[in-house]
Design a protein around this motif. Structure first.
Motif, mmCIF file in Angstrom:
data_model
loop_
_atom_site.group_PDB
_atom_site.id
_atom_site.type_symbol
_atom_site.label_atom_id
_atom_site.label_comp_id
_atom_site.label_asym_id
_atom_site.label_seq_id
_atom_site.Cartn_x
_atom_site.Cartn_y
_atom_site.Cartn_z
ATOM 1 N N GLY A 122 -2.750 -32.793 -24.314
ATOM 2 C CA GLY A 122 -4.331 -32.737 -24.755
ATOM 3 C C GLY A 122 -4.839 -31.522 -24.375
ATOM 4 O O GLY A 122 -6.311 -31.468 -24.571
ATOM 5 N N VAL A 123 -4.253 -30.438 -24.195
ATOM 6 C CA VAL A 123 -4.836 -29.057 -23.887
ATOM 7 C C VAL A 123 -5.402 -28.699 -25.139
ATOM 8 O O VAL A 123 -4.685 -28.761 -26.261
ATOM 9 N N ASN A 124 -6.586 -27.924 -25.249
ATOM 10 C CA ASN A 124 -7.077 -27.294 -26.365
ATOM 11 C C ASN A 124 -6.287 -25.987 -26.357
ATOM 12 O O ASN A 124 -6.601 -25.021 -25.742
ATOM 13 N N LEU A 125 -5.534 -25.826 -27.747
ATOM 14 C CA LEU A 125 -4.800 -24.454 -27.680
ATOM 15 C C LEU A 125 -5.287 -23.824 -29.164
ATOM 16 O O LEU A 125 -4.498 -23.187 -29.660
ATOM 17 N N SER A 126 -6.332 -24.200 -29.689
ATOM 18 C CA SER A 126 -6.817 -23.848 -31.056
ATOM 19 C C SER A 126 -7.000 -22.480 -30.997
ATOM 20 O O SER A 126 -7.569 -21.833 -30.132
ATOM 21 N N GLY A 127 -6.527 -21.922 -32.072
ATOM 22 C CA GLY A 127 -6.815 -20.454 -32.367
ATOM 23 C C GLY A 127 -6.052 -19.568 -31.389
ATOM 24 O O GLY A 127 -6.189 -18.197 -31.512
ATOM 25 N N LEU A 135 9.066 -22.985 -27.078
ATOM 26 C CA LEU A 135 8.157 -24.296 -26.877
ATOM 27 C C LEU A 135 9.138 -25.383 -26.813
ATOM 28 O O LEU A 135 8.866 -26.621 -27.003
ATOM 29 N N VAL A 136 10.354 -24.976 -26.584
ATOM 30 C CA VAL A 136 11.586 -25.974 -26.746
ATOM 31 C C VAL A 136 11.407 -27.243 -25.569
ATOM 32 O O VAL A 136 11.130 -26.849 -24.455
ATOM 33 N N ARG A 137 11.202 -28.329 -25.913
ATOM 34 C CA ARG A 137 10.970 -29.700 -25.302
ATOM 35 C C ARG A 137 9.451 -29.787 -24.585
ATOM 36 O O ARG A 137 9.617 -30.277 -23.542
ATOM 37 N N ALA A 138 8.508 -28.919 -24.867
ATOM 38 C CA ALA A 138 7.451 -28.910 -24.168
ATOM 39 C C ALA A 138 6.548 -30.129 -24.620
ATOM 40 O O ALA A 138 6.921 -30.713 -25.756
ATOM 41 N N ILE A 139 5.865 -30.756 -24.209
ATOM 42 C CA ILE A 139 5.022 -31.761 -24.469
ATOM 43 C C ILE A 139 3.388 -31.208 -24.847
ATOM 44 O O ILE A 139 2.670 -30.857 -23.991
ATOM 45 N N MET A 140 3.234 -31.299 -25.851
ATOM 46 C CA MET A 140 1.802 -30.790 -26.542
ATOM 47 C C MET A 140 1.107 -32.013 -27.394
ATOM 48 O O MET A 140 0.535 -31.807 -28.290
ATOM 49 N N SER A 141 1.527 -33.432 -26.986
ATOM 50 C CA SER A 141 0.851 -34.504 -27.592
ATOM 51 C C SER A 141 -0.645 -34.371 -27.644
ATOM 52 O O SER A 141 -1.026 -34.076 -26.526
#
Length: 205
Positions: A122-127, A135-141
């Protein structure tokens, strides 16, 4: 131990377990310094540079960093929840078993950063610039990744369930390696996704 910094440059210094709670740090450079088990809760940095510094078990929650740099630093079991990074460089830094939610990060360069296994749900990573990031196995859902640059990112088993990827720059490796259930993409990205999976689009009957 509460510490009040008086110099503008520090190299090879041991800041283990120091207390910098709530302090304002500006225009200081740290090179190869150890901040393990230190407390930087609610600290503020502006144009501070950390190069090859260690943050093992460091408490950085609710800290705010503006136009600062964390270059090739290592964060291990660091508490970063509630922290904010605005206009910062985190190039080449590694994050291992850190608490990263909630996290505010705007207009930052995360080129070559390792976030393997990190939970950024849920983190805002826009731009953001995430070129060649691990980013292996990272959770960016559920993340907002609109217009982010993910070129060259390692994305095996990266969880992008429900993420917004519209306008993001993405290589074929991510289209193939990541979990993309329910992710939002633009039409041109959908074409690239199909091509990465070997589909032939259009053509004669």
């Amino acid at each position: 131990m509460v510490l009040h910094l008086t110099e503008t440059q520090y190299a090879d210094e041991d800041f283990t377990e120091v207390d910098l709670t709530g302090q304002e740090l500006a225009g200081i450079s740290f090179t190869n310094c150890d901040f393990s088990e230190a407390t930087l809760v609610d600290a503020r940095t502006h144009r501070v540079t950390f190069t090859q510094c260690r943050f093992r078990g460091t408490e950085l929650y609710d800290s705010a960093h503006r136009s600062s740099a964390f270059v090739s630093c290592s964060f291990e079991r660091a508490a970063l929840h509630g922290a904010s990074f605005d206009g910062c460089r985190l190039t080449g830094s590694t994050f291992t078993d850190c608490r990263t939610r909630p996290l505010t990060i705007r207009d930052c360069d995360l080129t070559l950063v390792s976030l393997a296994g990190a939970n950024l749900t849920g983190v805002n990573l826009s731009g953001l610039r995430l070129r060649e990031a691990n980013l292996v196995r990272a959770i960016m859902s559920g993340c907002d990744l609109r217009d982010a640059d993910l070129t060259g990112a390692r994305a095996e088993r990266l969880d992008l369930t429900g993420a917004d990827l519209r306008g993001a720059r993405i290589d074929a490796a991510l289209w193939v390696g990541a979990v993309l259930t329910g992710a939002r993409v633009a039409v041109d990205q959908a074409v690239l996704f199909a091509a990465a999976h070997g589909l032939a689009i259009g053509g004669d009957d």
